[in-house]
Design an enzyme around this catalytic site. Structure first.
Site, PDB file in Angstrom:
ATOM      1  N   ARG A  50       0.866  -1.251   0.013  1.00  0.00           N
ATOM      2  CA  ARG A  50       0.092  -0.020  -0.047  1.00  0.00           C
ATOM      3  C   ARG A  50       0.834   1.378   0.058  1.00  0.00           C
ATOM      4  O   ARG A  50       1.847   1.445   0.778  1.00  0.00           O
ATOM      5  CB  ARG A  50      -1.018   0.063   1.331  1.00  0.00           C
ATOM      6  CG  ARG A  50      -2.035  -1.028   1.080  1.00  0.00           C
ATOM      7  CD  ARG A  50      -2.582  -1.090   2.631  1.00  0.00           C
ATOM      8  NE  ARG A  50      -1.561  -1.362   3.429  1.00  0.00           N
ATOM      9  CZ  ARG A  50      -1.669  -1.211   4.825  1.00  0.00           C
ATOM     10  NH1 ARG A  50      -2.499  -0.627   5.634  1.00  0.00           N
ATOM     11  NH2 ARG A  50      -0.606  -1.601   5.617  1.00  0.00           N
ATOM     12  N   ASN A  58      -6.929  -7.583  -5.449  1.00  0.00           N
ATOM     13  CA  ASN A  58      -7.300  -5.839  -5.524  1.00  0.00           C
ATOM     14  C   ASN A  58      -8.710  -5.982  -5.907  1.00  0.00           C
ATOM     15  O   ASN A  58      -9.434  -4.968  -5.287  1.00  0.00           O
ATOM     16  CB  ASN A  58      -6.322  -5.343  -6.607  1.00  0.00           C
ATOM     17  CG  ASN A  58      -5.200  -4.929  -5.884  1.00  0.00           C
ATOM     18  OD1 ASN A  58      -4.975  -4.960  -4.761  1.00  0.00           O
ATOM     19  ND2 ASN A  58      -4.166  -4.301  -6.618  1.00  0.00           N
ATOM     20  N   CYS A  62      -3.494   1.318  -8.468  1.00  0.00           N
ATOM     21  CA  CYS A  62      -3.880   0.261  -8.527  1.00  0.00           C
ATOM     22  C   CYS A  62      -5.257  -0.290  -8.830  1.00  0.00           C
ATOM     23  O   CYS A  62      -5.690  -0.934  -9.691  1.00  0.00           O
ATOM     24  CB  CYS A  62      -3.243  -0.676  -7.161  1.00  0.00           C
ATOM     25  SG  CYS A  62      -1.603  -0.625  -7.173  1.00  0.00           S
TER      26      CYS A  62
HETATM   27  C1  UDX Z   1      -3.697  -0.958  -3.042  1.00  0.00           C
HETATM   28  C2  UDX Z   1      -3.493  -2.430  -2.111  1.00  0.00           C
HETATM   29  O1  UDX Z   1      -3.972  -2.308  -0.828  1.00  0.00           O
HETATM   30  C3  UDX Z   1      -2.255  -3.025  -2.246  1.00  0.00           C
HETATM   31  O2  UDX Z   1      -2.299  -4.467  -1.610  1.00  0.00           O
HETATM   32  C4  UDX Z   1      -1.909  -3.115  -3.905  1.00  0.00           C
HETATM   33  O3  UDX Z   1      -0.694  -3.833  -4.054  1.00  0.00           O
HETATM   34  C5  UDX Z   1      -2.011  -1.898  -4.347  1.00  0.00           C
HETATM   35  O4  UDX Z   1      -3.181  -1.152  -4.398  1.00  0.00           O
HETATM   36  P1  UDX Z   1      -3.077   1.355  -2.695  1.00  0.00           P
HETATM   37  O5  UDX Z   1      -3.656   1.561  -3.696  1.00  0.00           O
HETATM   38  O6  UDX Z   1      -1.961   1.926  -2.131  1.00  0.00           O
HETATM   39  O7  UDX Z   1      -2.790  -0.365  -2.267  1.00  0.00           O
HETATM   40  O8  UDX Z   1      -4.040   1.770  -1.406  1.00  0.00           O
HETATM   41  P2  UDX Z   1      -5.060   1.219  -0.395  1.00  0.00           P
HETATM   42  O9  UDX Z   1      -4.692   1.651   1.109  1.00  0.00           O
HETATM   43  O10 UDX Z   1      -5.532  -0.202  -0.568  1.00  0.00           O
HETATM   44  O11 UDX Z   1      -6.446   2.308  -0.908  1.00  0.00           O
HETATM   45  C6  UDX Z   1      -6.953   2.143  -2.048  1.00  0.00           C
HETATM   46  C7  UDX Z   1      -8.103   3.102  -2.175  1.00  0.00           C
HETATM   47  O12 UDX Z   1      -9.042   2.702  -1.524  1.00  0.00           O
HETATM   48  C8  UDX Z   1      -7.760   4.587  -1.399  1.00  0.00           C
HETATM   49  O13 UDX Z   1      -8.552   5.555  -2.407  1.00  0.00           O
HETATM   50  C9  UDX Z   1      -8.491   4.674  -0.193  1.00  0.00           C
HETATM   51  O14 UDX Z   1      -8.840   5.830   0.177  1.00  0.00           O
HETATM   52  C10 UDX Z   1      -9.680   3.632  -0.507  1.00  0.00           C
HETATM   53  N1  UDX Z   1     -10.289   2.862   0.536  1.00  0.00           N
HETATM   54  C11 UDX Z   1      -9.406   1.892   1.527  1.00  0.00           C
HETATM   55  C12 UDX Z   1     -11.602   3.242   1.117  1.00  0.00           C
HETATM   56  O15 UDX Z   1     -12.101   4.059   0.807  1.00  0.00           O
HETATM   57  N2  UDX Z   1     -12.087   2.759   2.324  1.00  0.00           N
HETATM   58  C13 UDX Z   1     -11.330   1.544   2.973  1.00  0.00           C
HETATM   59  O16 UDX Z   1     -11.844   1.111   3.920  1.00  0.00           O
HETATM   60  C14 UDX Z   1      -9.997   1.179   2.299  1.00  0.00           C
END
Ligand code: UDX
Length: 436
Positions: A154, A211, A263
């Site tokens: 992440r 994902n 991602c």
């Molecule tokens: C993600 C995956 O978690 C990671 O394992 C993969 O390799 C790459 O994609 P990342 O994109 O860095 O990582 O962010 P992440 O923390 O997963 O959040 C993604 C999106 O979802 C963000 O916009 C975040 O705000 C949103 N989100 C996440 C929510 O709206 N609610 C949640 O409960 C969790």
């Protein structure tokens, strides 16, 4: 063990630095001479907490180096990782694999020792087969294997995720390649991080399935939040209530403005394309992509509602706090803030914004938005303050100061970081997501 990391972007750099920190001898390779020069000078191309320090200490210890020369970089490496970008191909959403294949061809041309070639880039099922074909055609004259090893990092927490993963997934059918990969990850293995060995195709699909599943989870709770608003329930309680069920689990059930980033948007689209190509449609993921896209503009309309509706909103001013798709990154890719700002501007609303790290990248994506030096600069003269990204810096806003600076005490909290009763007690009109 010597490891080569081809591609020194987000994934390559974090992985390379962490492998070096485990004691491996790592060379990070990139085609971009400017990037390599600045890395040599200790300047990181991305913002990631702890990365500059980790790179610095490992360079100093002589375990981490940088080069633009692939032939030199891969010489003597037992594991050669491909960690180049796989952006969405323009027009059809397929992952663009041209960078991956170009690296495979170049590795094939220069490989002089036995090595495992490992795809860390997120690649559709079957890419490993094509990489193997390209390498075989190049006929390096040494034994090699092609393995898949997806990353689950992440942004903002990438180093922690690398060093304490829930699992390490390695896809290869060859025993000797398994042994090399076990050596690569031995420090984590000893820490009891489980390694799951699978076939290459399963490993490739695990990344997309993980994902997509997380995107489903987020989108599910976002729709529950909408329902909560209609029926007078509280989505945080609903989320807690279902998350306590071990079969569901509490993570990724935080309602908000929709997912963004490098991602989820790209990988869900690529999965849809693969599913289409193989005539096994994933309708749940199709729905998730549509619902999430629509949600971003809907959040803009939520702010317009808080301003008193479309007519009232025209000519008013909104402060957006947080622009990046999530905190602790400067990444603006597919951030909900872009659609929210656009929706507001389309309705004739003036937008001022502040983000702790994302403003340089945000600026070209948000023409007409006034970028301010700090949160209170954006708040000055605003008819409503909107929290788009939950940076820690916005968790303890000075409400008295907001009252003196803003035109009206209206707070739209798209991340539910405040307690509704407390904010209202301070005399604010408070709107959040999925809460009465
Ligand atoms: C993600 C995956 O978690 C990671 O394992 C993969 O390799 C790459 O994609 P990342 O994109 O860095 O990582 O962010 P992440 O923390 O997963 O959040 C993604 C999106 O979802 C963000 O916009 C975040 O705000 C949103 N989100 C996440 C929510 O709206 N609610 C949640 O409960 C969790």
């Amino acid at each position: 063990m010597k490891i080569a990391m081809v591609g020194s972007g987000y994934v390559g750099l974090v992985s390379g630095a962490c492998f070096a920190d485990f004691g491996h001898d790592v060379v990070c390779i990139d085609k971009d001479p400017a990037k390599i020069e600045s890395l040599k000078a200790g300047i990181m191309p991305i913002y990631e907490p702890g990365l500059a320090e980790l790179v610095g200490s490992n360079v100093k210890a002589g375990r981490l180096s940088f080069t633009t020369d692939l032939a030199e970089g891969i010489a003597g490496a037992s594991a050669i990782f491909i960690a180049v970008g796989t952006p969405s191909r323009r027009g059809d959403g397929h992952a663009d694999l041209s960078f991956v294949y170009a690296v495979a061809a170049e590795v094939g041309e220069h490989l002089r020792q036995e090595a495992v070639i490992v795809t860390k880039s997120t690649v559709p099922v079957g890419t490993g087969d094509e990489v193997e074909r390209i390498l075989t055609e190049a006929n390096p004259g040494v034994r090699f294997a092609v393995a898949s090893n997806p990353e689950f990092l992440r942004e903002g927490a990438a180093i922690g995720d690398f060093k304490h993963p829930d699992r390490i997934v390695i896809g290869t059918d060859e025993e000797w390649a398994r042994q090399v990969m076990t050596e690569v990850y031995r420090p984590l293995f000893l820490n009891k991080s489980p390694i799951l060995f699978t076939s290459r195709r399963s490993s490739e699909l695990i990344k997309y399935a993980a994902n997509a599943f997380l995107a489903v989870k987020i989108t599910f709770i976002n729709e529950m939040a909408d329902l909560c608003e209609k029926v007078g329930a509280d989505v945080q309680d609903v989320s807690r209530g279902i998350g306590m069920d071990n079969r569901i689990g509490p993570k990724f059930l935080h309602a908000g403005p929709g997912y963004g980033g490098s991602c989820f948007p790209k990988d869900t689209l690529a999965l849809l394309k693969t599913a289409e190509d193989y005539e096994a449609p994933t309708r749940i993921v199709e729905a998730v992509v549509k619902v999430n896209d629509a949600r971003k503009r809907a959040m803009g309309r939520k702010v317009i509602e808080a301003l008193g509706g479309a007519e009232e909103a025209r000519g008013k001013r909104v402060a957006l706090l947080g622009l990046t798709f999530k905190p602790n990154t400067d990444d603006m890719r597919d951030s909900p803030s872009i659609a929210i700002a656009q929706t507001l501007q389309d309705a004739g609303v003036e937008v001022a914004a502040y983000d702790p790290e994302g403003m340089d990248l945000a600026k070209p994506l948000m023409p007409g938005v006034e970028m301010c030096a700090n949160a209170y600069g954006a708040i000055e003269g605003a008819d409503a303050v909107t929290i788009v990204t939950e940076w820690d810096a916005f968790r303890a806003l000075d409400f008295a100061r907001i009252k003196t600076l803003a035109k009206a005490p209206v707070l739209v909290d798209l991340r539910n970081i405040y307690d509704p009763a407390e904010v209202r007690a301070k005399g604010f009109t408070y709107v959040s997501v999925g809460r009465p």
